[in-house]
Write a protein that holds these residues in place. Sequence first.
Motif, mmCIF file in Angstrom:
data_model
loop_
_atom_site.group_PDB
_atom_site.id
_atom_site.type_symbol
_atom_site.label_atom_id
_atom_site.label_comp_id
_atom_site.label_asym_id
_atom_site.label_seq_id
_atom_site.Cartn_x
_atom_site.Cartn_y
_atom_site.Cartn_z
ATOM 1 N N CYS A 547 16.668 12.871 47.760
ATOM 2 C CA CYS A 547 17.807 13.619 47.251
ATOM 3 C C CYS A 547 17.389 14.308 45.955
ATOM 4 C CB CYS A 547 18.986 12.700 46.989
ATOM 5 S SG CYS A 547 20.415 13.543 46.286
ATOM 6 N N CYS A 550 19.575 12.153 43.281
ATOM 7 C CA CYS A 550 19.523 10.688 43.219
ATOM 8 C C CYS A 550 18.123 10.212 43.608
ATOM 9 C CB CYS A 550 20.510 10.059 44.199
ATOM 10 S SG CYS A 550 22.149 10.791 44.200
ATOM 11 N N CYS A 565 21.954 12.545 51.794
ATOM 12 C CA CYS A 565 21.937 11.469 50.809
ATOM 13 C C CYS A 565 23.206 10.648 51.014
ATOM 14 C CB CYS A 565 21.916 12.038 49.392
ATOM 15 S SG CYS A 565 22.222 10.788 48.130
ATOM 16 N N CYS A 568 25.445 10.588 47.301
ATOM 17 C CA CYS A 568 26.225 11.691 46.739
ATOM 18 C C CYS A 568 26.655 12.721 47.777
ATOM 19 C CB CYS A 568 25.453 12.381 45.629
ATOM 20 S SG CYS A 568 24.108 13.409 46.219
ATOM 21 N N TYR A 570 24.736 14.934 49.237
ATOM 22 C CA TYR A 570 23.837 16.092 49.304
ATOM 23 C C TYR A 570 23.174 16.150 50.681
ATOM 24 C CZ TYR A 570 19.446 18.606 48.712
ATOM 25 O OH TYR A 570 18.390 19.446 48.882
HETATM 26 ZN ZN ZN Z 1 22.194 12.032 46.197
#
Ligand code: ZN
Length: 830
Positions: A547, A550, A565, A568, A570
Amino acid sequence: VEITLIETRVTAFSLPVVEVLLPLPLSGAFTYILPEGMIAQVGIRVLVPFGKGKLQAGVVRRVATIQDKLQARELKFVKEVLDEVPVVTPTLLDLYDWIADYYLCKQGEVLKASLPTGLKMQSTRTVYLPEGLDPNNVVSNDKEALILDALAFRESLSEEEAQRILMPTPAGPLLQRMAEKGLIYLVTDTQASYKPKVIRCLAFAPLYRTHEGLQQAFDLVKRAPKQENALMLVAQFLSQHGGKLPLRELHGHDELSHSALKALRDKGILQTEFVTVDRVPQEAERAERREINLTPAQTAAYAEIAEEAHQEKPRPILLHGVTGSGKTHLYIEFIRSLMGEGKQVLYLLPEIGLTRQIIDRVREAFGNQVGVYHSRFSPAERVEIWQKVLKGEHQVVIGVRSAILLPFPNLVGIVIDEEHDTSFKQQEPNPRYNARDVAIWLGYHHQIPVLLGSATPALESFENAQSGKYKLVSLRERAQQAALPTLQMVDMRLEAKEKRSHGQFSEALLTALQEVLDRGEQAILFKNRRGYAPIVVCNTCGHVPKCTRCDISLTYHKHSNRLRCHYCGYSEADTTHCSVCNTQGLRHEGIGTERLEEQLQDLFPTARIARMDQDTTRGKYGFARIIAQLEAGELDFLVGTQMVTKGLDFERVTLAAVLHTDSMIGYPDFRAHEYAYAMLTQFAGRAGRSSLPGNVILQTRQPEHPILQLLTKPYGAFYQQEVVLREAAKYPPYVRLVSLTLLHKDHVQLETEGQRLAAHLKARFGDMLLGPEYPPIARLKDLYRLGMLLKLPRTLSLGKAKAELRTGILDYYKHAPNKTLRIDIDVDPR
Ligand code: ZN
Ligand code: ADP
């Protein structure tokens, strides 16, 4: 004497004010002057100015007067009183105070979490161009010109639109300056985001509502056969609909011509009315009611519960009953015994335990008095439930964590099913409360009984029951002559060595699955990762896509063909090229539920398989649909994450299997054993809940692990072993924990500021403070993280410790070069 008295009365200065709690991250209440003519009481909402040019709705916390003229000069006025009757009860306001104090957060944050969005109301501003102002002729800077340009083609702009145009400059101050210079008009208006749902209905005019009235109406249309016909039909419909017929119901009735209806209305016989309707429809009462006779063991347990519940100062009651022992029936009996005129009982469940099945069972018992509260309701629906709870129309509320923050005027008891469940604890954002512990506080504070139930109680709860702080009630056997399922541990090391396994599947599991199919029964398979493959690797350079925000590797999702991800959200669309060496060919490693489902289908081509995880249960009915299929026998196998491990109660489920048990027990967390024991016991408990015997298969590479060995023993054995470890390592229930997470965009600053804060706190707490230390995932959503942990001995006053912590943090901020460090505090983390 009299004259002087009058004089003092005239000169004594006294001004009515209200203290207002705002749903914003702020401590305490703010004082506003209550203008003459406005009436306020505790718990109503008022609209007050807050921030530059903004209005905000808040809740009156206190009504008072001030005598100090100087102080009065500083105050602003209440703009509007929004309610005639309170929307928040005094008890709920007290609860906000307690939560803010106990969990070290702001009252405003608690109010924000509690009050439905539909009641929160904020002002919006609209930008207009003054009459006669030619945008081309006024001198202005670049930013101002952007706004004026936009207004050249439009009548108005909302503040939000203006903000989008001005990005990244904040719009508020700029618009304010422009308004002061006379370049624009700024009009503030407040809108309630909640609007009652209103429909148009047809009804008789009051004159014609009686029997005689109706006769007169028919006399009026005697000479118009079309109108007479229409009137006949309408009269019939109206009597079926209680006198008010929604206009949309008229569609499709050709006999009811538009002209005939119009004539009836013109004659004053019919009229249209606006009727407010519920968004959350009342469900029809269920006709079939199962007669349940409590078993002797259940009867005895219930007697113990009732005895404690009816004490003057009841202790919390912990019902420890093995899976399938019939705890739900005891909850229902408990609720029944507390009910009465105007009384209310709250029944809390973990998010995924709140299924159709359980709602039906509660409705069977209490009919239309039952209100349901879950997180999938729309904001408007939440307002309606809020109001029904407030008016006492919902006497039994069955709901998830946040239902503890509803405005009960007369709560007389609380049930918490699966009290050990971590979903009762709010992780983020503040208030980081645990609904179970809030319930316990309410129980003590209002002297009402709180019934906690679980097959695998939290260690703290069982400890409280052992020490006599809680009353312990036990159910040791399953109801309906069902036996607890048999447990089979399959050693995957041996399976591999002797070449018996087939990919992830041991021979034993494959045989068991085939038998389930042959017998027309059902199996549930658990895997704690969703998606297709948790890791993707480039075949050429070995790069693993991560990510961007992260420190987490991206999971491949086959169905949507994306890399995602799981923290989050993403995602990336390119799932074939390596972003580093740009060659084609990415390899999928590991197994998620999506891949498991695929493999299972390959092995059992005729089996009907469904998958239950976050990806398949989006939307309001996703979860319910799968449950219904399972119940109707339309599925043979169900594959899923955590969601399949709790609460499901299906007669034909006879096999529960865990593919990778080891990933459950290896967590670096002092509660890892407790979680694994609870999880595996709960999951095993899904199998063989009725007359059909159940079987559980755990695939593992370490069958000798102590936790797995304990699974075949009663909970007491697990408890005895675990508390010894906890005491030795100084963990709850022997100490109290407060965890601090420090967050910063820049990891160098995080490191220095973290050390600085630690020094301030070490000076106060010494060895009680652990860390700072990097957590296993050091960056999430672009923020680097450092963790600290306070271990507070039980003998230390919690109030004092928290006061020390507060001053320690304030001290740090006083000395910090900038105040950019974010500190998240979590009391009793879980
Ligand atoms: Zn993330
Ligand atoms: P728990 O909540 O303890 O896991 P449940 O209350 O869900 O257990 O009960 C398990 C199953 O046994 C349910 O299907 C329930 O209807 C049934 N059951 C429990 N007690 C009785 C009883 N006394 N008579 C008939 N069925 C019962």
